[in-house]
Design an enzyme around this catalytic site. Structure first.
Site, mmCIF file in Angstrom:
data_model
loop_
_atom_site.group_PDB
_atom_site.id
_atom_site.type_symbol
_atom_site.label_atom_id
_atom_site.label_comp_id
_atom_site.label_asym_id
_atom_site.label_seq_id
_atom_site.Cartn_x
_atom_site.Cartn_y
_atom_site.Cartn_z
ATOM 1 N N LYS A 78 34.881 42.467 38.335
ATOM 2 C CA LYS A 78 35.531 41.801 37.203
ATOM 3 C C LYS A 78 37.021 42.123 37.200
ATOM 4 O O LYS A 78 37.410 43.277 37.434
ATOM 5 C CB LYS A 78 34.858 42.287 35.906
ATOM 6 N N SER A 153 31.636 38.316 28.438
ATOM 7 C CA SER A 153 32.866 37.952 29.090
ATOM 8 C C SER A 153 32.843 38.133 30.609
ATOM 9 O O SER A 153 33.732 37.633 31.287
ATOM 10 C CB SER A 153 34.012 38.792 28.515
ATOM 11 N N SER A 177 28.786 42.072 27.172
ATOM 12 C CA SER A 177 29.392 41.271 28.245
ATOM 13 C C SER A 177 28.811 41.456 29.640
ATOM 14 O O SER A 177 29.185 40.728 30.551
ATOM 15 C CB SER A 177 30.894 41.529 28.303
#
Ligand code: GLN
Length: 485
Positions: A78, A153, A177
């Site tokens: 990420k 996310s 997330s």
């Protein structure tokens, strides 16, 4: 089967037997990325060149008999974790040109294990969101249905997993997330206990909630990833100074004789009936394996959204104060004076959801409101944690849905922040209590969208989560399915 479709443990065995090479695996992954990435947009940036170099180094290491489980394994990360010499944007304009001078501890650990970092995945700006529609660099699509969101996310990491564009991935989980996108994309996602994984080099969102964790194709891979990530780091004062176990011993163990709690507050009206049916199916399967279930109550669950959406924005408003146009990334051109430069840089650099959170957080921390909001929320948070302590007196783990609905349509909740916030209603409490949680694939809707089930355990009891996830996947191997792209 193409190499990019295999698990870490399958590839490790092939590498050890000399049946393939790290270079061949990396090439297979990049071939897949070239074929499908234009449809998915899971990545903000790719690290093709350094990845191929790392793969070649991994092959040398394997030849020298010095391999770990992760040597030569392509991993997507990420874009909220610092990678030395490679852009780290957090999905934000304000960090568009930020290139960190150091690696986050988890990146350093993965590299030390010989893993191959292939690229940085898309995310909601500063990890604020549940759909990956709030990235400054465009949205990510769900590989199971390109008109739907992958969750967020960490939606880029989850989508890259579902599309077989990587073998494993890293995400972060402040309120869901990792688990929410894992569930919506049909892969395994684990949020570790607060303090288990070092956050040095993680761009902070809400410091009392943020945790880094893995996305994996099955429980065994999840254990391998956790082995690499967990452990004390003197550079992170919130990382616990304790030895982590070898998590590989937990998948494959039996859950027979365990008691698993069903928190009644999580099975309320409004859940999609196909999700309740899938979770009930999980309960029936585990009962057959000798797991006992009992209803438990977490009475303060009803406050989780309110508490989270005070604490997380408050901490965000403080963490994001550092983006002032002076030290990092974006600076607005043509400001007339210093104050104007601060204002314009933040105005142009941050997206609307981030600004909303900064405003809410600044308000709830300000003199005269702090007691009524941040302090009150922190007190309720303590009570929520006590609810869990009570439940874990009689239970080895808890089982709940991960999300109230399957993946929703792109655009569906963009104009309604409350609806977007409510999509995390089942994942927020674990972060508020600091507990570990896992999302495991447990079925599909009639239209073919993945459904996940969540298990929670006591602090530092990740082993139980891996055991129960592996017990479930042996019975119902949903995690083996892949979308047709
Ligand atoms: N969706 C939640 C939020 O918007 C949680 C995000 C996260 O876990 N990073 O804050």
């Amino acid at each position: 089967m193409n190499l990019n479709e295999l698990t870490i443990h399958e590839l490790r065995d092939k590498l050890a037997a000399g049946e393939t090479t790290a270079l061949a695996i990396a090439e297979a992954v990049f071939r897949r990325i070239d074929a499908v990435e234009s449809k998915i947009h899971a990545f903000i940036s790719l690290m093709r060149e350094s990845a191929l170099e790392e793969a070649a180094a991994a092959d040398r290491r394997i030849a020298a008999g010095d391999a770990t489980d992760l040597t030569g394994i392509p991993i997507a990360v990420k874009d909220v974790l610092c990678t030395k010499g490679s852009p780290t944007t957090c999905g934000s304009r304000i960090l568009e040109n930020f290139v960190p001078p150091y690696d986050a501890t988890v990146i350093a650990k993965l590299k030390a294990a010989g893993a191959v970092i292939i690229g940085k995945t898309n995310m909601d700006e500063f990890a604020m969101g549940s759909s990956t529609e709030r990235s400054a660099f465009g949205l990510t699509r769900n590989p199971w249905d390109l008109e739907r969101i992958p969750g967020g996310s960490s939606g880029g990491s989850a989508a890259a997993m579902a599309a077989d564009e990587c073998i494993a991935a890293i995400g972060t989980d402040t309120g869901g997330s990792i688990r929410q996108p894992a569930s919506l994309c049909g892969v395994v996602g684990l949020k570790p206990t607060y303090g288990l994984v070092s956050r040095y080099g993680l761009v902070a969102f809400a410091s009392s909630l943020d945790q880094i964790g893995p996305f994996a194709k099955d429980a065994e891979d999840c254990a391998i990833m956790l082995n690499a990530l967990a452990g004390h780091d003197p550079k992170d004062s919130t990382s616990v100074p304790a030895e982590a176990p070898d998590y590989r011993m937990f998948p494959g163990r039996e859950a027979k004789g365990w008691t698993v709690g069903i928190p009644k507050e999580y099975f309320v009206e409004g859940i999609d009936p196909e999700i309740s049916a899938a979770v009930n199916g999980v309960i029936a399967t585990l009962e057959r394996l000798g797991v006992a279930f009992r209803e438990v109550s977490l009475p303060r669950t009803k406050y989780c959204v309110a508490v989270y959406y005070i604490i997380a924005p408050s901490e965000a408003s403080s963490n994001l104060a550092r983006y002032d146009g002076v030290r990092y990334g974006f600076r607005s051109a043509g400001s007339r004076n210093l104050i104007d430069m601060f204002k314009q840089s933040r105005l142009e650099g941050f997206g609307s959801e981030v600004k909303r959170r900064i405003m809410i957080g600044t308000y709830s921390l300000s003199a005269g409101y702090y007691d009524a909001y941040y302090k009150k929320a922190s007190q309720v948070r303590t009570l929520m944690r006590q609810d869990f302590d009570e439940a874990f007196k009689t239970c080895d783990a808890l089982v709940t849905p991960v999300t109230p609905t399957p993946a929703f349509r792109i655009g569906e909740k963009m104009d309604d922040p409350i609806q977007m916030y409510l999509s995390d209603i089942f994942t927020l409490s674990t972060n508020l209590a600091g507990l570990p949680g896992i999302s495991v694939p447990c079925g599909y809707t009639t239209t073919g969208l993945p459904i996940g089930v969540q298990f929670m355990a006591r602090h530092f009891d990740e082993g139980k989560l891996l055991t129960i996830a592996s017990a479930l996947e042996r019975e119902t191997p949903f995690e083996k399915r892949r979308p047709a792209l």
